[in-house]
Design an enzyme around this catalytic site. Sequence first.
Site, short mmCIF file in Angstrom:
data_model
loop_
_atom_site.label_atom_id
_atom_site.label_comp_id
_atom_site.label_asym_id
_atom_site.label_seq_id
_atom_site.Cartn_x
_atom_site.Cartn_y
_atom_site.Cartn_z
N ASP A 169 4.42 -62.32 44.80
CA ASP A 169 5.39 -61.79 43.82
C ASP A 169 6.47 -60.93 44.49
O ASP A 169 7.65 -61.06 44.17
CB ASP A 169 4.67 -60.94 42.77
N LYS A 223 -4.70 -61.05 37.52
CA LYS A 223 -4.36 -60.84 38.94
C LYS A 223 -5.29 -59.85 39.63
O LYS A 223 -5.53 -59.97 40.83
CB LYS A 223 -2.90 -60.40 39.08
#
Length: 269
Positions: free
Chosen positions: A102, A66
């Site tokens: 997220d 990420k």
Amino acid sequence: MTDKYAVIGNPISHSKSPFIHSMFAQQTNQDISYEAIEAPLDGFADTIARLRAEGYKGCNVTVPFKFEAFKLATQRSGRANDANAVNTLIFEGNEILGDNTDGVGLLADIEKNVQYKLFLKDALILGAGGAAAGVMWPLFNAGVGIIVANRTLEKAQALAADFEGAGTVYAKRYEDLEGLSFDIVINATSSGLSDELPPLPDGLFKRGSLAYDMMYGKETPFLKFARAQGASVISDGLGMLVEQAATSFALWRKVRPDTKPVLEALRAL
Ligand code: ATR
């Protein structure tokens, strides 16, 4: 023509994302394919270059890429900048747009699926790695007071320092939590992977409190502890997985899927 998408991680074979996105596609009549691709640990950028060359429209990015995705993006959303991480890439001509879904995924899961109100609550976040970083600003912006606790205090302090000027987020060691209690306790450590639990004191859970583990797939030592300690509402992170996926899907396809039947199907598996 079928538009191609994928999730890139390492390891990736157990990913539920292909299942989730194929259900979203069916539900919304979108002609897409979505596969799980394992990139070599030193080969994330090459994998992205290949996907772009092959005409993929975008991808999700998971552990451990990420931060690399964040660096690779040529334009980043505010959410990506807040989290310092990217889990959704959109390929548009020469540009690679990076976003992070997220945090909104966690918020949507807690408020919509778990049906727990966040505003004016206080939260303890366990862990100060990527998973914690991804959800701190969204929780803060939802009106939640935050203490972040970590084995390595310096990492918690670095996350808390981001909030200077905006409000107060405190950093603590686990042993400093003695005598404190919270409305919400979120496990954002990876301790569950090794069936471990951070050394938490008794009495952390207020009456009516929510215990949330960002992991899913099994009852972690943290959720067992929360149950034994009297947390009122207990949730794993499966709903967060589905909600973050729905926001990625909506970014790509401009249509928002219904997450409820997908979460139900996953729970039934
Ligand atoms: P992720 O992207 O999943 O957050 P990470 O960035 O490697 O992964 O962070 C892992 C987090 O879990 C860290 O907060 C780590 O604590 P340290 O920073 O002190 O290493 C925490 N963690 C992992 N295993 C743990 C354990 N057994 N007990 C307590 N904390 C643990």
